[in-house]
Design a protein around this motif. Structure first.
Motif, PDB file in Angstrom:
ATOM      1  N   ARG A   1       5.749  16.657  -1.540  1.00 53.93           N
ATOM      2  CA  ARG A   1       6.986  17.268  -1.060  1.00 53.93           C
ATOM      3  C   ARG A   1       7.632  16.456   0.066  1.00 53.93           C
ATOM      4  NH1 ARG A   1       8.967  20.300  -4.966  1.00 53.93           N
ATOM      5  NH2 ARG A   1       7.479  21.862  -5.728  1.00 53.93           N
ATOM      6  N   GLU A   2       8.928  16.662   0.215  1.00 50.39           N
ATOM      7  CA  GLU A   2       9.679  16.041   1.294  1.00 50.39           C
ATOM      8  C   GLU A   2       9.058  16.405   2.644  1.00 50.39           C
ATOM      9  OE1 GLU A   2      14.227  16.140   3.170  1.00 50.39           O
ATOM     10  OE2 GLU A   2      13.777  17.110   1.236  1.00 50.39           O
ATOM     11  N   GLY A   3       8.925  15.411   3.502  1.00 51.70           N
ATOM     12  CA  GLY A   3       8.301  15.610   4.796  1.00 51.70           C
ATOM     13  C   GLY A   3       6.804  15.392   4.795  1.00 51.70           C
ATOM     14  N   GLY A   4       6.205  15.253   3.617  1.00 52.27           N
ATOM     15  CA  GLY A   4       4.758  15.078   3.515  1.00 52.27           C
ATOM     16  C   GLY A   4       4.347  13.625   3.391  1.00 52.27           C
ATOM     17  N   GLN A   5       3.192  13.412   2.766  1.00 55.46           N
ATOM     18  CA  GLN A   5       2.616  12.091   2.611  1.00 55.46           C
ATOM     19  C   GLN A   5       2.321  11.824   1.143  1.00 55.46           C
ATOM     20  OE1 GLN A   5      -0.881  12.765   4.996  1.00 55.46           O
ATOM     21  NE2 GLN A   5       0.050  11.877   6.830  1.00 55.46           N
ATOM     22  N   ALA A   6       2.302  10.534   0.768  1.00 56.32           N
ATOM     23  CA  ALA A   6       1.964  10.131  -0.594  1.00 56.32           C
ATOM     24  C   ALA A   6       1.146   8.852  -0.539  1.00 56.32           C
ATOM     25  CB  ALA A   6       3.215   9.928  -1.438  1.00 56.32           C
ATOM     26  N   PRO A   7      -0.081   8.845  -1.063  1.00 60.25           N
ATOM     27  CA  PRO A   7      -0.927   7.647  -1.027  1.00 60.25           C
ATOM     28  C   PRO A   7      -0.561   6.657  -2.129  1.00 60.25           C
ATOM     29  CG  PRO A   7      -2.122   9.457  -2.036  1.00 60.25           C
ATOM     30  CD  PRO A   7      -0.797  10.014  -1.601  1.00 60.25           C
ATOM     31  N   LEU A   8      -0.789   5.377  -1.860  1.00 61.77           N
ATOM     32  CA  LEU A   8      -0.537   4.310  -2.829  1.00 61.77           C
ATOM     33  C   LEU A   8      -1.854   3.698  -3.287  1.00 61.77           C
ATOM     34  CD1 LEU A   8       2.407   2.372  -1.104  1.00 61.77           C
ATOM     35  CD2 LEU A   8       2.572   4.111  -2.896  1.00 61.77           C
ATOM     36  N   ARG A   9      -1.778   3.067  -4.441  1.00 60.19           N
ATOM     37  CA  ARG A   9      -2.892   2.255  -4.935  1.00 60.19           C
ATOM     38  C   ARG A   9      -2.361   0.849  -5.189  1.00 60.19           C
ATOM     39  NH1 ARG A   9      -6.671   5.224  -9.454  1.00 60.19           N
ATOM     40  NH2 ARG A   9      -7.141   7.154  -8.326  1.00 60.19           N
ATOM     41  N   VAL A  10      -3.110  -0.153  -4.745  1.00 58.22           N
ATOM     42  CA  VAL A  10      -2.704  -1.535  -4.991  1.00 58.22           C
ATOM     43  C   VAL A  10      -3.933  -2.435  -4.990  1.00 58.22           C
ATOM     44  CG1 VAL A  10      -2.224  -1.843  -2.530  1.00 58.22           C
ATOM     45  CG2 VAL A  10      -1.266  -3.448  -4.191  1.00 58.22           C
ATOM     46  N   TRP A  11      -3.940  -3.386  -5.898  1.00 55.40           N
ATOM     47  CA  TRP A  11      -4.987  -4.405  -5.967  1.00 55.40           C
ATOM     48  C   TRP A  11      -4.336  -5.739  -5.663  1.00 55.40           C
ATOM     49  CZ3 TRP A  11      -5.952  -8.816  -8.829  1.00 55.40           C
ATOM     50  CH2 TRP A  11      -7.273  -9.297  -8.828  1.00 55.40           C
ATOM     51  N   MET A  12      -4.851  -6.481  -4.669  1.00 58.22           N
ATOM     52  CA  MET A  12      -4.275  -7.758  -4.268  1.00 58.22           C
ATOM     53  C   MET A  12      -5.337  -8.846  -4.352  1.00 58.22           C
ATOM     54  SD  MET A  12      -2.061  -6.633  -0.891  1.00 58.22           S
ATOM     55  CE  MET A  12      -3.581  -6.259   0.006  1.00 58.22           C
ATOM     56  N   ALA A  13      -4.924 -10.036  -4.785  1.00 51.86           N
ATOM     57  CA  ALA A  13      -5.839 -11.168  -4.881  1.00 51.86           C
ATOM     58  C   ALA A  13      -5.127 -12.426  -4.412  1.00 51.86           C
ATOM     59  CB  ALA A  13      -6.344 -11.346  -6.305  1.00 51.86           C
ATOM     60  N   ASN A  14      -5.859 -13.288  -3.690  1.00 51.84           N
ATOM     61  CA  ASN A  14      -5.320 -14.552  -3.202  1.00 51.84           C
ATOM     62  C   ASN A  14      -5.760 -15.666  -4.142  1.00 51.84           C
ATOM     63  OD1 ASN A  14      -4.413 -16.759  -1.799  1.00 51.84           O
ATOM     64  ND2 ASN A  14      -5.605 -16.379   0.051  1.00 51.84           N
TER      65      ASN A  14
END
Length: 241
Positions: free
Chosen positions: A70-83
């Motif tokens: 909801r607006e005003g709340g939080q939302a987690p992300l997922r990401v995989w990064m490689a160099n």
């Protein structure tokens, strides 16, 4: 004699044509399967991008319990990064126009909150005017009540994410990092300016120390465990007469 030779020749020709047709059919069938298989992709709901020698893979909004933030709340992300390069690269900033800030959440802590105290109403009757006090019969304890054991001022324990708005995720050569709620630290959209639900895409920008910035339209992910299906009644029950 000539008739038998001609008949045998026709049978041999027919057999050769049949074998050729069968071989052609099998070849076409196999080619079709190979072509379709080559177009198949893995079931990954996130998006991929490259920021120089840094590969970002399967970037998505974590579905969570209901895929609804909801607006005003939080939302987690997922990401995989490689160099993929030969020098160390650092993720130095993440921003989004739909969030006040993007933080690196590191842990969840328990926080005790005290509920707000309610002020007595001006219209509420006093103890002397209370009808229940007049109705008390001799021998009964006038001060006893069913809610006497309850503690209205008790503190409640809630979970709160602890994160950092200024962070650095370092990637050594040939190293990688997986940022997700299920693996430890993860990126968190804080102070959402709008609802984020299934079908929503959120713009997120990733900035690295090598001067590369990549902007992605990040979609809502899919649940880790499929939801339960509901049916109209038991399929094994006999129909009502």
């Amino acid at each position: 004699m000539e008739r038998r030779d001609a008949s045998a020749g026709r049978r041999a020709a027919a057999a050769a044509i049949g074998a050729a047709a069968l071989a052609l059919a099998l070849t076409g069938c196999g080619a079709g399967q190979h072509a379709e298989t080559s177009k198949m992709q893995t079931a990954i709901s996130g998006v991929d991008a490259d920021a120089g020698y840094v590969a970002l893979r399967d970037v998505q909004i974590d579905f969570g319990d209901a895929g609804n933030y909801r607006e005003g709340g939080q939302a987690p992300l997922r990401v995989w990064m490689a160099n993929k390069g030969q020098e160390t690269v650092t993720l130095v900033a993440v921003t989004s126009p739909v969030a006040e800030a993007v933080t690196l959440a590191t842990e969840v802590v328990a926080v005790e909150e005290s509920p707000a105290e309610e002020s007595p109403s001006e219209e509420s009757p006093s103890a002397e005017e209370s009808p229940s006090a007049e109705a008390t019969t001799p021998g009964e304890d006038a001060g006893a009540s069913p809610s006497e054991d309850a503690s209205p001022g008790a503190e409640e324990t809630v979970a709160e994410l602890v994160g950092e708005r200024e962070f650095a995720v370092e990637l050594a050569p040939s190293d990688y990092a997986r940022l997700a709620p299920s693996t430890g630290s993860f990126l968190l959209l804080e102070g959402l300016k709008e609802d984020v639900t299934m079908g929503t895409r959120v713009e997120v920008a990733f900035t690295f120390s090598n001067g590369e910035t990549v902007v992605l339209d990040v979609p809502m992910g899919i649940p880790d465990v499929p939801g339960e299906r509901t049916y109209f009644g038991d399929p094994h029950e006999p129909a009502a007469e």
